[in-house]
Design a protein around this motif. Structure first.
Motif, PDB file in Angstrom:
ATOM      1  N   VAL A   1      22.391  -8.872 -29.243  1.00  0.00           N
ATOM      2  CA  VAL A   1      23.640  -8.128 -27.987  1.00  0.00           C
ATOM      3  C   VAL A   1      23.281  -6.368 -28.246  1.00  0.00           C
ATOM      4  CG1 VAL A   1      25.679  -7.430 -27.151  1.00  0.00           C
ATOM      5  CG2 VAL A   1      24.621  -9.742 -27.808  1.00  0.00           C
ATOM      6  N   ALA A   2      23.446  -5.866 -29.169  1.00  0.00           N
ATOM      7  CA  ALA A   2      23.150  -4.162 -29.684  1.00  0.00           C
ATOM      8  C   ALA A   2      21.687  -4.233 -28.995  1.00  0.00           C
ATOM      9  CB  ALA A   2      23.665  -3.847 -30.836  1.00  0.00           C
ATOM     10  N   ALA A   3      21.335  -4.943 -29.280  1.00  0.00           N
ATOM     11  CA  ALA A   3      19.560  -4.043 -29.259  1.00  0.00           C
ATOM     12  C   ALA A   3      19.588  -3.740 -27.809  1.00  0.00           C
ATOM     13  CB  ALA A   3      18.393  -4.979 -29.966  1.00  0.00           C
ATOM     14  N   THR A   4      19.770  -5.634 -27.184  1.00  0.00           N
ATOM     15  CA  THR A   4      19.592  -5.754 -25.731  1.00  0.00           C
ATOM     16  C   THR A   4      20.351  -4.085 -24.577  1.00  0.00           C
ATOM     17  OG1 THR A   4      20.005  -7.839 -25.706  1.00  0.00           O
ATOM     18  CG2 THR A   4      19.850  -7.188 -24.038  1.00  0.00           C
ATOM     19  N   ASN A   5      21.011  -4.044 -25.105  1.00  0.00           N
ATOM     20  CA  ASN A   5      21.827  -2.699 -24.749  1.00  0.00           C
ATOM     21  C   ASN A   5      21.226  -1.596 -25.114  1.00  0.00           C
ATOM     22  OD1 ASN A   5      23.951  -4.335 -23.680  1.00  0.00           O
ATOM     23  ND2 ASN A   5      25.874  -4.228 -25.263  1.00  0.00           N
ATOM     24  N   ARG A   6      20.642  -1.498 -25.967  1.00  0.00           N
ATOM     25  CA  ARG A   6      19.801  -0.343 -26.641  1.00  0.00           C
ATOM     26  C   ARG A   6      18.268  -0.336 -25.792  1.00  0.00           C
ATOM     27  NH1 ARG A   6      21.215  -1.773 -31.770  1.00  0.00           N
ATOM     28  NH2 ARG A   6      18.615  -2.432 -32.268  1.00  0.00           N
ATOM     29  N   PHE A   7      18.237  -1.276 -25.073  1.00  0.00           N
ATOM     30  CA  PHE A   7      16.877  -1.559 -25.174  1.00  0.00           C
ATOM     31  C   PHE A   7      17.370  -0.985 -22.989  1.00  0.00           C
ATOM     32  CE2 PHE A   7      14.310  -3.760 -21.696  1.00  0.00           C
ATOM     33  CZ  PHE A   7      13.087  -4.055 -21.861  1.00  0.00           C
ATOM     34  N   ASN A   8      18.082  -1.534 -22.141  1.00  0.00           N
ATOM     35  CA  ASN A   8      18.574  -1.286 -20.846  1.00  0.00           C
ATOM     36  C   ASN A   8      18.939   0.026 -20.877  1.00  0.00           C
ATOM     37  OD1 ASN A   8      18.216  -3.961 -20.120  1.00  0.00           O
ATOM     38  ND2 ASN A   8      19.708  -4.670 -20.403  1.00  0.00           N
ATOM     39  N   GLN A   9      19.856   1.111 -21.595  1.00  0.00           N
ATOM     40  CA  GLN A   9      19.745   2.363 -21.653  1.00  0.00           C
ATOM     41  C   GLN A   9      18.459   3.140 -21.805  1.00  0.00           C
ATOM     42  OE1 GLN A   9      21.799   3.297 -25.851  1.00  0.00           O
ATOM     43  NE2 GLN A   9      21.652   5.913 -25.259  1.00  0.00           N
ATOM     44  N   TYR A  10      17.707   2.884 -22.586  1.00  0.00           N
ATOM     45  CA  TYR A  10      16.141   3.541 -23.080  1.00  0.00           C
ATOM     46  C   TYR A  10      15.180   2.806 -21.616  1.00  0.00           C
ATOM     47  CZ  TYR A  10      18.220   5.474 -26.918  1.00  0.00           C
ATOM     48  OH  TYR A  10      18.690   6.320 -27.719  1.00  0.00           O
ATOM     49  N   ASN A  11      15.258   1.972 -20.636  1.00  0.00           N
ATOM     50  CA  ASN A  11      15.048   1.354 -20.250  1.00  0.00           C
ATOM     51  C   ASN A  11      15.055   2.553 -18.690  1.00  0.00           C
ATOM     52  OD1 ASN A  11      12.718   0.129 -18.499  1.00  0.00           O
ATOM     53  ND2 ASN A  11      13.961  -1.156 -18.124  1.00  0.00           N
ATOM     54  N   LYS A  12      14.508   3.868 -18.362  1.00  0.00           N
ATOM     55  CA  LYS A  12      14.910   4.521 -17.845  1.00  0.00           C
ATOM     56  C   LYS A  12      13.822   4.418 -16.386  1.00  0.00           C
ATOM     57  CE  LYS A  12      17.468   7.307 -19.973  1.00  0.00           C
ATOM     58  NZ  LYS A  12      19.205   6.691 -19.380  1.00  0.00           N
ATOM     59  N   GLY A  55      13.538   1.368 -14.909  1.00  0.00           N
ATOM     60  CA  GLY A  55      13.778   0.137 -14.286  1.00  0.00           C
ATOM     61  C   GLY A  55      12.730  -0.767 -14.096  1.00  0.00           C
ATOM     62  N   SER A  56      11.583  -1.159 -15.573  1.00  0.00           N
ATOM     63  CA  SER A  56      10.119  -1.402 -15.167  1.00  0.00           C
ATOM     64  C   SER A  56      10.551  -2.879 -16.093  1.00  0.00           C
ATOM     65  CB  SER A  56       9.521  -0.825 -15.698  1.00  0.00           C
ATOM     66  OG  SER A  56       9.356  -0.900 -16.960  1.00  0.00           O
ATOM     67  N   ARG A  57      11.562  -3.077 -16.986  1.00  0.00           N
ATOM     68  CA  ARG A  57      11.338  -3.853 -17.987  1.00  0.00           C
ATOM     69  C   ARG A  57      11.138  -3.874 -18.915  1.00  0.00           C
ATOM     70  NH1 ARG A  57      13.044  -9.608 -14.437  1.00  0.00           N
ATOM     71  NH2 ARG A  57      11.286  -9.674 -15.272  1.00  0.00           N
ATOM     72  N   GLU A  58      10.208  -2.915 -19.160  1.00  0.00           N
ATOM     73  CA  GLU A  58       9.605  -2.328 -20.265  1.00  0.00           C
ATOM     74  C   GLU A  58      10.163  -1.799 -20.932  1.00  0.00           C
ATOM     75  OE1 GLU A  58       5.015  -3.551 -19.735  1.00  0.00           O
ATOM     76  OE2 GLU A  58       5.900  -5.800 -20.078  1.00  0.00           O
ATOM     77  N   LEU A  59       9.315  -1.023 -22.427  1.00  0.00           N
ATOM     78  CA  LEU A  59      10.064   0.127 -22.707  1.00  0.00           C
ATOM     79  C   LEU A  59       8.340   0.588 -22.907  1.00  0.00           C
ATOM     80  CD1 LEU A  59      12.572  -0.080 -25.417  1.00  0.00           C
ATOM     81  CD2 LEU A  59      12.374   0.351 -22.877  1.00  0.00           C
ATOM     82  N   GLU A  60       8.176   1.782 -21.885  1.00  0.00           N
ATOM     83  CA  GLU A  60       6.873   2.344 -21.793  1.00  0.00           C
ATOM     84  C   GLU A  60       6.873   3.310 -23.567  1.00  0.00           C
ATOM     85  OE1 GLU A  60       6.652   4.055 -18.437  1.00  0.00           O
ATOM     86  OE2 GLU A  60       6.811   2.332 -17.536  1.00  0.00           O
ATOM     87  N   LYS A  61       5.834   4.173 -24.067  1.00  0.00           N
ATOM     88  CA  LYS A  61       5.699   5.399 -24.434  1.00  0.00           C
ATOM     89  C   LYS A  61       6.638   5.951 -24.862  1.00  0.00           C
ATOM     90  CE  LYS A  61       0.956   3.837 -25.753  1.00  0.00           C
ATOM     91  NZ  LYS A  61      -0.529   4.404 -26.110  1.00  0.00           N
ATOM     92  N   SER A  62       7.216   6.564 -23.325  1.00  0.00           N
ATOM     93  CA  SER A  62       7.353   7.575 -23.585  1.00  0.00           C
ATOM     94  C   SER A  62       9.161   7.276 -23.651  1.00  0.00           C
ATOM     95  CB  SER A  62       7.918   8.333 -22.382  1.00  0.00           C
ATOM     96  OG  SER A  62       7.294   8.253 -21.263  1.00  0.00           O
ATOM     97  N   GLU A  63       9.516   6.323 -23.437  1.00  0.00           N
ATOM     98  CA  GLU A  63      10.701   5.576 -23.718  1.00  0.00           C
ATOM     99  C   GLU A  63      10.877   4.842 -24.676  1.00  0.00           C
ATOM    100  OE1 GLU A  63      11.452   3.790 -19.300  1.00  0.00           O
ATOM    101  OE2 GLU A  63      10.565   2.943 -20.797  1.00  0.00           O
ATOM    102  N   ILE A  64      10.301   4.679 -25.655  1.00  0.00           N
ATOM    103  CA  ILE A  64      10.080   4.283 -27.048  1.00  0.00           C
ATOM    104  C   ILE A  64      10.992   5.726 -28.219  1.00  0.00           C
ATOM    105  CG2 ILE A  64       8.552   3.767 -28.970  1.00  0.00           C
ATOM    106  CD1 ILE A  64       7.142   1.596 -26.899  1.00  0.00           C
ATOM    107  N   ALA A  65       9.844   7.008 -27.425  1.00  0.00           N
ATOM    108  CA  ALA A  65       9.711   7.793 -27.853  1.00  0.00           C
ATOM    109  C   ALA A  65      11.612   8.256 -28.135  1.00  0.00           C
ATOM    110  CB  ALA A  65       8.837   9.006 -27.815  1.00  0.00           C
TER     111      ALA A  65
END
Length: 110
Positions: free
Chosen positions: A82-93, A95-105
């Protein structure tokens, strides 16, 4: 006469390059140039560290090898989904539903 003109033009180019500080062995850098060079080197090191950190995350979690992380891939190895999903959504700027390299950084604080 022509060789003399070529020689003078060549010497003029060399003298101009040295006056600008780009004279190779004989050119001296100003303090500002030294600071700029140091800043460039530090940025290059930081960028390389960021690339390595992102690549480490991708090597562990990017199961399909597309260079980004889906939510399912991001959740791999996470203790609190649940916390990981929240972090994922926070960094997925974007809205592509995937974290790109800049978002991972960004998620790594880099």
């Amino acid at each position: 006469m022509k060789p003399l003109a070529v020689l003078l033009a060549f010497c003029s180019i060399i003298a101009t390059a040295e006056a600008k500080g780009g004279g190779g062995k004989g050119g001296k850098m100003t303090e500002k140039q030294k600071e700029e060079q140091k800043a460039k080197e530090e940025k290059k090191k930081k960028d390389e560290a960021t690339r390595k950190a992102v690549q480490e995350v991708l090597s562990v979690k990017d199961k399909n090898g597309d260079g980004s992380l889906s939510l399912e891939e991001y959740l791999i190895g996470e203790a609190d989904p649940v916390a990981a999903t929240n972090r994922f959504n926070q960094y997925n700027k974007n809205g592509s539903r995937e974290l790109e390299k800049s978002e991972i950084a960004a998620s790594l604080g880099l």
